[in-house]
Structures are given as C-alpha cells and as structure tokens.
Design an enzyme around this catalytic site. Structure first.
Site, PDB file in Angstrom:
ATOM      1  N   LYS A 251       0.838  -1.209   0.000  1.00  0.00           N
ATOM      2  CA  LYS A 251       0.000   0.000   0.000  1.00  0.00           C
ATOM      3  C   LYS A 251       0.872   1.259   0.000  1.00  0.00           C
ATOM      4  CE  LYS A 251      -2.022  -1.040   3.940  1.00  0.00           C
ATOM      5  NZ  LYS A 251      -1.301  -2.281   4.277  1.00  0.00           N
TER       6      LYS A 251
ATOM      7  N   ARG B  91      -9.639   1.106   8.465  1.00  0.00           N
ATOM      8  CA  ARG B  91      -9.215  -0.240   8.847  1.00  0.00           C
ATOM      9  C   ARG B  91     -10.306  -1.000   9.582  1.00  0.00           C
ATOM     10  NH1 ARG B  91      -3.360   0.567   8.872  1.00  0.00           N
ATOM     11  NH2 ARG B  91      -2.394  -1.441   9.262  1.00  0.00           N
TER      12      ARG B  91
ATOM     13  N   ARG C 145      11.790  -6.830   5.762  1.00  0.00           N
ATOM     14  CA  ARG C 145      11.787  -5.405   5.392  1.00  0.00           C
ATOM     15  C   ARG C 145      12.727  -4.591   6.279  1.00  0.00           C
ATOM     16  NH1 ARG C 145       6.287  -1.960   5.541  1.00  0.00           N
ATOM     17  NH2 ARG C 145       6.156  -2.912   7.611  1.00  0.00           N
TER      18      ARG C 145
ATOM     19  N   ARG D 185      11.392  -2.355  11.456  1.00  0.00           N
ATOM     20  CA  ARG D 185      10.295  -1.744  12.201  1.00  0.00           C
ATOM     21  C   ARG D 185       9.987  -2.609  13.409  1.00  0.00           C
ATOM     22  NH1 ARG D 185       5.296   0.136   8.411  1.00  0.00           N
ATOM     23  NH2 ARG D 185       4.104  -1.064   9.929  1.00  0.00           N
TER      24      ARG D 185
ATOM     25  N   ARG E 174      -0.693  -9.008  13.382  1.00  0.00           N
ATOM     26  CA  ARG E 174      -1.245  -7.969  12.481  1.00  0.00           C
ATOM     27  C   ARG E 174      -2.132  -8.600  11.410  1.00  0.00           C
ATOM     28  NH1 ARG E 174       4.196  -5.324  10.707  1.00  0.00           N
ATOM     29  NH2 ARG E 174       2.935  -4.149   9.214  1.00  0.00           N
TER      30      ARG E 174
END
Ligand code: AP5
Length: 226
Positions: free
Chosen positions: A15, A90, A127, A160, A171
């Site tokens: 996104k 969300r 990531r 992160r 998540r």
C-alpha cells in the site's frame, strides 16, 4: 475531478509503496495513518504515547483517535485537490466515518491490493526501513543494514518494531478480523477495484493506475482481481 483514493490491503501488500508513487505522479498528498502515528511516537505527543504499545503489539489504535487524526488531515488545504489514504479505513466504523467526511467531495475510489499471506510474512519480516524518513530500503539484506545508508536521506536503516514474525502474524489476524470485512463494505460500489499485488512492483503500479482511471471514468465493476 479530485482523485480521492483509498488503497486497501493487508499488512505488506505494498500500500505504502504504491500510494507514494501514485501520489507523486498525481501531485496530491499520500495520507498514511501508520506514518502519522509513527511520527507521533517519535515526537512523544499524547497520541504517540498512547499508540506506541498498541502498534508494537500489532493491535489497532482506537477508532475515535484515528478518525480525529484523519478528519483534521483531510481538512488541510492540500487535501482539497485530492488525496490517497494508506492504512485508513481499517474498521467498518472508520469506513462509515470516512463516508461522512466525504460529504460534498468527489466520490471515493477504493482499490484493494490482493497478496497471498505467505508472501506478506516474507516481505515484512525481511523489510528494512530508514529510521529517519521511514523509506523502505529495497534489496538490502539485514547483514548489510548497519553499513548501507538510506538512499533518500542517508539515515540509518532498521527493522520496524512491529515487523518481528510474532507481531506480523498478529497484524494479519487483526487484518482478517477487522479490515478484510471492508472489502465487502465497498465491493458493490461502482468505484471499487481489486488488483493483483503479487507481481513486480512496476506491474502492480500499472494495474493500480489503470484501475483508478477506470473507476474515475465510471467503467464496469472491478471486484475480481485482474
Ligand atoms: P501501517 O504502517 O499502516 O502498517 P500496515 O498496514 O501493516 O502496512 P505496512 O506499512 O506494513 O505495509 P504496506 O502495505 O504499506 O506495504 P509496503 O509498501 O511497506 O500501520 C502500522 C500500525 O499503525 C498498525 O498495526 C496499527 O497499530 C496502527 N494503525 C495505522 N493505521 C491505523 C488505523 N487506521 N486504525 C487503527 N490503527 C492504525 O511494502 C512492504 C514490503 O514489501 C516492503 O519491503 C516493500 O519493498 C515490499 N514490496 C512492496 N510491493 C512489493 C511487490 N510487488 N513485490 C515484492 N515486494 C514488495
């Protein structure tokens, strides 16, 4: 007509990557609630202090808080010419609130980026992002993290805090429970589209841009993944 776009999709769908590129191409702001919350955490504001532990555990910040943040942001002058929302709404409550905020504006276009779950876990646990500007680092391995600066600002790369495997799985659970129902919330609208996010980034971008153009010009329903 202003482009008022919601980019939907699970954690790691791309996104932010796609919204960033399209926002630059269209000259409109990308509004990422995740980025805004991380900035609030860094700045130590009241919202940031409340959000930190929630984000680190993979849960959602309360609807009231986040709706207030988005309402304020959409009121700013630069968002009157259009915007791309990344990470909002969300929940169904957030989607209803957004519909109310859209009164008097051009219609909302919603594009869902679809990616299989196994690919999402792999993307997120590997990531690296810049600790200064938040940009994703492409093609840098964890072993090279300390010696490779951010290409955008030269900042230090890091993982992160919510990208550990355990938090990523949480998540995804929260996504399935609270956010996936939004696909049904929006699916019957003529301005809803879905694109295949399990393709090279440039290809996803082309499909996204085409989906946006077709939705804006009132093309046929686009619920099926292209
Ligand atoms: P947020 O920052 O929004 O996280 P997220 O939705 O989990 O999304 P990500 O940023 O992890 O992924 P993305 O889809 O943007 O993918 P990206 O482009 O980075 O939210 C974080 C937290 O804030 C939430 O958990 C919650 O606590 C809170 N929050 C935020 N908004 C909220 C709200 N509205 N309500 C309540 N709480 C809220 O790409 C991911 C990786 O994949 C990158 O490494 C990228 O390079 C790679 N990649 C991208 N595209 C491709 C591709 N096509 N092929 C291969 N790799 C790709």
């Amino acid at each position: 007509m202003a482009l008022n776009l919601v980019v939907l999709g699970p954690p790691g769908a791309g996104k932010g990557t796609q919204a960033d590129r399209l926002a630059k191409a269209k000259g409109i702001p990308k509004i990422s609630t995740g980025d805004m919350l991380r900035e609030a955490v860094r700045a130590g504001t009241e919202i940031g202090l409340r959000a930190k532990a929630i984000m680190e555990s993979g849960q959602l910040v309360s609807d009231d808080v986040i709706i207030g943040v988005v309402r304020e942001r959409l009121d700013k002058p630069d968002a009157q010419r259009g915007f791309i929302l990344d990470g909002f709404p969300r929940t169904v409550a957030q989607a209803r609130a957004l519909d109310t905020l859209m009164n008097g504006r051009d219609p909302l276009i919603v594009v869902d980026i679809v990616v299989p779950e196994a690919a999402l876990v792999e993307r997120l646990t590997s990531r690296l992002v810049c600790s200064t500007c938040g940009t994703n680092a492409e093609g840098v391995s964890v072993s090279a993290m300390d010696t490779t600066p951010c290409v955008r600002c030269g900042g230090q790369l890091h993982k992160r805090s919510d990208d550990s495997e355990a938090v990523v799985l949480e998540r995804l659970k929260v996504y399935r429970r609270d956010t996936q129902p939004l696909v049904d919330y929006y699916r019957s609208r003529p301005t809803f589209r879905a694109v295949n996010g399990a393709q090279p980034m440039n290809r996803v971008y082309e499909d996204l841009a085409e989906a946006v153009d077709s939705a804006a010009s009132g093309g046929a329903l686009g619920g099926a993944v292209r």
